[in-house]
Each structure stands twice: as C-alpha cells, then as structure tokens.
Scaffold this motif. Structure first.
Motif, mmCIF file in Angstrom:
data_model
loop_
_atom_site.group_PDB
_atom_site.id
_atom_site.type_symbol
_atom_site.label_atom_id
_atom_site.label_comp_id
_atom_site.label_asym_id
_atom_site.label_seq_id
_atom_site.Cartn_x
_atom_site.Cartn_y
_atom_site.Cartn_z
ATOM 1 N N CYS A 178 15.700 -17.108 16.158
ATOM 2 C CA CYS A 178 16.644 -16.660 17.190
ATOM 3 C C CYS A 178 16.282 -15.327 17.818
ATOM 4 O O CYS A 178 16.717 -15.020 18.934
ATOM 5 N N CYS A 179 15.507 -14.514 17.096
ATOM 6 C CA CYS A 179 15.197 -13.189 17.628
ATOM 7 C C CYS A 179 13.730 -12.849 17.341
ATOM 8 O O CYS A 179 13.444 -11.906 16.604
ATOM 9 N N PRO A 180 12.795 -13.616 17.896
ATOM 10 C CA PRO A 180 11.379 -13.401 17.592
ATOM 11 C C PRO A 180 10.845 -12.053 18.064
ATOM 12 O O PRO A 180 9.872 -11.544 17.517
ATOM 13 N N CYS A 181 11.505 -11.461 19.077
ATOM 14 C CA CYS A 181 11.019 -10.173 19.591
ATOM 15 C C CYS A 181 11.191 -9.064 18.566
ATOM 16 O O CYS A 181 10.502 -8.042 18.615
ATOM 17 N N CYS A 182 12.131 -9.230 17.635
ATOM 18 C CA CYS A 182 12.368 -8.233 16.586
ATOM 19 C C CYS A 182 11.932 -8.757 15.228
ATOM 20 O O CYS A 182 12.429 -8.315 14.188
ATOM 21 N N PHE A 183 11.032 -9.739 15.237
ATOM 22 C CA PHE A 183 10.626 -10.384 13.997
ATOM 23 C C PHE A 183 9.722 -9.465 13.179
ATOM 24 O O PHE A 183 8.686 -9.021 13.640
ATOM 25 N N GLY A 184 10.135 -9.187 11.961
ATOM 26 C CA GLY A 184 9.311 -8.412 11.044
ATOM 27 C C GLY A 184 9.189 -6.952 11.427
ATOM 28 O O GLY A 184 9.883 -6.435 12.296
ATOM 29 N N ARG A 185 8.270 -6.266 10.745
ATOM 30 C CA ARG A 185 7.976 -4.860 11.009
ATOM 31 C C ARG A 185 6.522 -4.784 11.428
ATOM 32 O O ARG A 185 5.620 -5.035 10.613
ATOM 33 N N THR A 186 6.301 -4.449 12.683
ATOM 34 C CA THR A 186 4.955 -4.513 13.240
ATOM 35 C C THR A 186 3.983 -3.558 12.575
ATOM 36 O O THR A 186 2.768 -3.725 12.706
ATOM 37 N N CYS A 187 4.510 -2.563 11.873
ATOM 38 C CA CYS A 187 3.623 -1.599 11.229
ATOM 39 C C CYS A 187 3.161 -2.068 9.848
ATOM 40 O O CYS A 187 2.320 -1.412 9.221
ATOM 41 N N LEU A 188 3.691 -3.187 9.364
ATOM 42 C CA LEU A 188 3.348 -3.681 8.035
ATOM 43 C C LEU A 188 2.563 -4.988 8.120
ATOM 44 O O LEU A 188 2.757 -5.780 9.036
ATOM 45 N N ILE A 189 1.701 -5.215 7.126
ATOM 46 C CA ILE A 189 1.001 -6.492 7.015
ATOM 47 C C ILE A 189 1.976 -7.506 6.439
ATOM 48 O O ILE A 189 2.564 -7.275 5.383
ATOM 49 N N PRO A 190 2.190 -8.635 7.096
ATOM 50 C CA PRO A 190 3.176 -9.607 6.613
ATOM 51 C C PRO A 190 2.841 -10.159 5.232
ATOM 52 O O PRO A 190 1.673 -10.337 4.876
ATOM 53 N N ASN A 191 3.893 -10.412 4.470
ATOM 54 C CA ASN A 191 3.789 -11.084 3.173
ATOM 55 C C ASN A 191 2.859 -10.379 2.185
ATOM 56 O O ASN A 191 2.150 -11.020 1.404
ATOM 57 N N GLN A 192 2.861 -9.060 2.232
ATOM 58 C CA GLN A 192 2.091 -8.285 1.263
ATOM 59 C C GLN A 192 3.005 -7.353 0.463
ATOM 60 O O GLN A 192 2.558 -6.360 -0.101
ATOM 61 N N GLY A 193 4.289 -7.695 0.420
ATOM 62 C CA GLY A 193 5.245 -6.846 -0.292
ATOM 63 C C GLY A 193 4.945 -6.718 -1.767
ATOM 64 O O GLY A 193 5.143 -5.648 -2.357
ATOM 65 N N TYR A 194 4.460 -7.794 -2.372
ATOM 66 C CA TYR A 194 4.184 -7.733 -3.807
ATOM 67 C C TYR A 194 3.055 -6.754 -4.114
ATOM 68 O O TYR A 194 3.055 -6.071 -5.147
ATOM 69 N N MET A 195 2.075 -6.674 -3.209
ATOM 70 C CA MET A 195 0.994 -5.701 -3.369
ATOM 71 C C MET A 195 1.514 -4.277 -3.169
ATOM 72 O O MET A 195 1.089 -3.346 -3.848
ATOM 73 N N SER A 196 2.439 -4.121 -2.234
ATOM 74 C CA SER A 196 3.045 -2.813 -2.002
ATOM 75 C C SER A 196 3.798 -2.342 -3.237
ATOM 76 O O SER A 196 3.744 -1.165 -3.604
ATOM 77 N N GLU A 197 4.500 -3.259 -3.888
ATOM 78 C CA GLU A 197 5.221 -2.913 -5.121
ATOM 79 C C GLU A 197 4.261 -2.399 -6.189
ATOM 80 O O GLU A 197 4.502 -1.373 -6.829
ATOM 81 N N ALA A 198 3.161 -3.135 -6.379
ATOM 82 C CA ALA A 198 2.183 -2.736 -7.391
ATOM 83 C C ALA A 198 1.455 -1.456 -6.990
ATOM 84 O O ALA A 198 1.150 -0.608 -7.841
ATOM 85 N N GLY A 199 1.187 -1.291 -5.688
ATOM 86 C CA GLY A 199 0.511 -0.079 -5.215
ATOM 87 C C GLY A 199 1.350 1.162 -5.416
ATOM 88 O O GLY A 199 0.826 2.232 -5.762
ATOM 89 N N ALA A 200 2.662 1.049 -5.197
ATOM 90 C CA ALA A 200 3.549 2.199 -5.421
ATOM 91 C C ALA A 200 3.531 2.611 -6.880
ATOM 92 O O ALA A 200 3.528 3.813 -7.207
ATOM 93 N N SER A 201 3.504 1.635 -7.773
ATOM 94 C CA SER A 201 3.438 1.940 -9.203
ATOM 95 C C SER A 201 2.118 2.611 -9.563
ATOM 96 O O SER A 201 2.081 3.551 -10.367
ATOM 97 N N LEU A 202 1.034 2.153 -8.938
ATOM 98 C CA LEU A 202 -0.281 2.751 -9.206
ATOM 99 C C LEU A 202 -0.289 4.229 -8.812
ATOM 100 O O LEU A 202 -0.751 5.084 -9.579
ATOM 101 N N ILE A 203 0.217 4.537 -7.622
ATOM 102 C CA ILE A 203 0.226 5.926 -7.159
ATOM 103 C C ILE A 203 1.162 6.772 -8.012
ATOM 104 O O ILE A 203 0.865 7.928 -8.343
ATOM 105 N N ASP A 204 2.290 6.208 -8.400
ATOM 106 C CA ASP A 204 3.223 6.908 -9.283
ATOM 107 C C ASP A 204 2.532 7.322 -10.584
ATOM 108 O O ASP A 204 2.698 8.453 -11.055
ATOM 109 N N GLN A 205 1.747 6.427 -11.143
ATOM 110 C CA GLN A 205 1.057 6.737 -12.399
ATOM 111 C C GLN A 205 -0.070 7.740 -12.179
ATOM 112 O O GLN A 205 -0.284 8.631 -13.014
#
Length: 405
Positions: free
Chosen positions: A105-132
C-alpha cells in the motif's frame, strides 16, 4: 508416494528429498552450528537444541513486526531470543502481515533506504561484537546460529517434505537412516542471550522522575547510559527508542532485625537489545532522520565522564584497533552470501566516521547531546585499479574523509 523423488549422494551416502523437481534443495547443504569460543554460549545452544528435540519449542514473540522467538531449555525456562533471517520485517517468510501491507500500500516509504534489506540478524551479531571489543558490556551476547522448530514459519513444501521423510523413516528405516535430516530445515538467524529481571527503559525512567535514584545509583546509571550512547553512535542505530533498551534496577535493602536477611546495596544495569536496524550504508536523510531518542533525556546533557573516556578513547583513537574491528566485522558479515563487499565498505565508511566524531567529542569533553549534533562524516577506503579495466579494482589502505551533503 507420488510427487516425491529420492536422490542419493554417492560421495557421502546422504539422501535428500526434492518435491516436484529433480534437484537437491539448498537446505541439504547446511552445516551444524559452529563451536564458538564462548563455552557458556555453546552450552545454551546445546540446551536449546535438546529442548526442541524433546518438544519444548520456541514461542513466537507477538510484539514487533517480524518473526522472533523466545527459546527455552528443557525446564521451559527462557534462555534466548532467536530472530531468523527469512522472518525479518521484509523477509519472505515474515509471519506478520503488517509489513506486507506496508509494502503493497505504501511502496514509496518501503523499508529504510540507508539499510541493507534483511540483514538485521547480522546487525544484531555485529552490535554484540563491537560491544565486546570495546568492553562496554551492555549488549547481551549475540551470535549467528541455525535452529529448526515446528513453531517457526516455513514454506508449505518444506513442511510436507519433513512429513514425507518421517513417513518413509517409519516404514523403511534403512532408507530413513540415509536422510541428511528428518525434521524441518534449520533457519539461520541471530541468537541473543535472554536477560532476566529487566524492564523497558521507559518504565524505569518514568519512575525515576517521581522517585529519584540515590547518588551512587545515579552515578552508576550515568556510566551505563554513556556506554549505551557509545554503542548506538558507533553502529549508527536507526531504531533506538526508550522501549527497546532495558534497565534492571534493585533498590537497596536494609538487614532484617532478626538477622535472617543481610543488607544488600542498590544495583542498576542497562541492556541494549534490538540492534537489528544498525550499520547503515549512508547517514539517514534529513526527512527520515531516525534520531536517537535517548538524546532528549536529561542524562544526555551531562558531559561524558572520565570513566568512559578511559574505557574507549585510547582504543578508538588507534587506527589499527579500528581496522581490527572492521576486519572482524567483515569476517562476520561475509558469512552471508547476500552482502556485497562494496556495500559492506559503505557500512564501514559510516562507522569509521562515527568513531572519528566520537573520539573528538570525548577529547573535547562534549555531552551525548552535543555528540549527535556534530556533522555526519564518512571515512571511505579508496579503490585502486589493478590492470587496465574498471572490472579489476580492489580496496586500498588509504582513506578519505568527506561530510554528509
């Protein structure tokens, strides 16, 4: 059994089933979980797998816009949160229809253009890596694992294949012993250790307004808050509201008169969860800025403490240390075949710029609020030609700095 074909691999004597087409499925090549250098985390994964084998399945978390699950042990105690890659907000198997409706219904606002789609799980693990790496200790340990469960969202063909293999195994055990697996194919995703007795930061922040912390707890909370700021700023978290970081606060208790209970001091701890929308390939646009919501808290107006400077300033001022972080991030992210090296370098150019700003803010005695007001910077790795065509190019060890336009 019509429509089911059996194909035997003569090399390793494994059998896999393909339905309606004569080829092996990609899932037949998935390996078991890696052995991590963290024995306690390995034990958690072992407990999770044992529980699933015994029918103690992960339960879906109904909040949020993706398929994520509380993982339990054999006793039914929650030990982790698993977020499969293919059930992310815009993943093909997301069980929640809101994002599908958003896309339609709203493809013009679909997703976040600054992020790579469907890589959230890697982002979760990457944040933990930097934290450590920085010794912040505000992110619960998070790593990429593979799990399979009947409660996950699968394609119907995968469910039917699993049922077919179980039937074959029951009637023809000799054939069943050659199957690569009898159950559903494992899903790749992030597994974050579950933290107990924490509540949304918003809950405690409201209470602190009417019931202020004692001086010692207030100081300790400020230090924890600054570590959250350091993490979010470096990874450029685009989704940090006060409902997705947690606080565990226990008031001090006096000893009982009969001596049965000893006095216990107050304790307060912060946990930074939900780091799946970080590591952008560019700084967010002004019309969709994705601000850090903690920047409006009174704690953000206090200059960074000496303790925080002592903890991270020397590290992030050392370019060799920063490059080590980038190398570790590359080793992690490149395990996903969907991430291109060029896009990864864009992510790192943003992160290097954030680190540069943070180091300068710490040197200048700025506050978190002043930090987020600094101009957005990119530190880009130069690309050099190898050969005579544009096709043969590689990244060099020289860097250039530029500001966000």
């Amino acid at each position: 059994m019509s429509g089911v074909l059996f194909c035997q691999n003569s090399k390793d004597d494994k059998v896999c089933i393909a339905q309606y087409e004569h080829k092996e499925y990609e899932y037949c090549c998935l390996e078991e979980n890696d052995v991590f250098d963290d024995p306690s985390f390995n034990e958690l994964i072992r407990q999770a797998e044992a529980a699933i084998d015994q029918g103690v399945y992960p339960t879906r978390i109904y909040q949020g816009s993706s398929g994520s699950y509380f993982v339990k042990n054999l006793e039914g105690k929650t030990i982790g949160v698993f977020k499969p890659k293919d059930e992310e907000p815009y993943g093909r198997l997301n069980p929640k229809w809101t994002k599908w409706l958003h896309r339609m219904c709203c493809p013009c606002c679909f997703g976040r253009t600054c992020l790579i789609p469907n890589q959230g799980y890697m982002s979760e693990a990457g944040a933990s890596l930097i934290d450590q790496k920085l010794g912040l200790n505000v992110v619960p340990i998070t790593k990429v694992v593979k799990l399979a469960s009947e409660t996950f969202n699968y394609l119907r063909i995968d469910v039917e294949k699993s049922k077919a293999k179980k039937v074959v195994n029951e009637h023809f055990p000799k054939v069943g012993r050659k199957f690569h697996r009898l159950g559903l194919p494992p899903k790749k995703g992030s597994f974050q250790v579950f933290v107990e007795n924490f509540k949304d930061a918003d809950f405690h922040l409201r209470k602190f307004e009417s019931d202020p912390l004692d001086p010692d707890s207030s100081k300790h909370f400020q230090l924890q808050f600054e570590r959250l700021v350091v993490l979010d700023y470096i990874i450029r978290n685009t989704d940090r509201g006060n409902d997705n970081w947690l606080i565990n606060y226990l008031k001090a208790k006096a000893a009982s008169e009969n001596g049965e209970e000893e006095a216990t001091p107050a304790s307060i701890q912060v946990a930074a969860i939900d780091n799946g929308l970080a590591f952008p390939t560019k700084h967010p646009d002004s019309w969709r800025a994705y601000p850090y919501h903690w920047a409006w808290l009174p704690y953000a107006k206090i200059p960074f403490s000496q303790e925080t400077r002592d903890l991270v300033l020397d590290k992030i001022s050392d370019m060799n240390f920063v490059q080590d972080i980038c190398d570790d991030m590359q080793n992690l992210f490149m395990t996903d075949k969907g991430i291109e090296r060029q896009m990864f370098e864009k992510q790192m150019s943003v992160m290097r710029g954030q680190i540069l700003n943070l180091s300068q803010a710490l040197k200048d005695g700025k506050s978190p609020l002043q930090l987020v007001q600094m101009p957005s910077v990119f530190i880009e790795r130069s690309r050099v030609h190898v050969g005579s065509t544009d096709k043969f190019r590689k990244f060099s060890n020289s860097f250039t700095q530029r500001f966000q336009k």
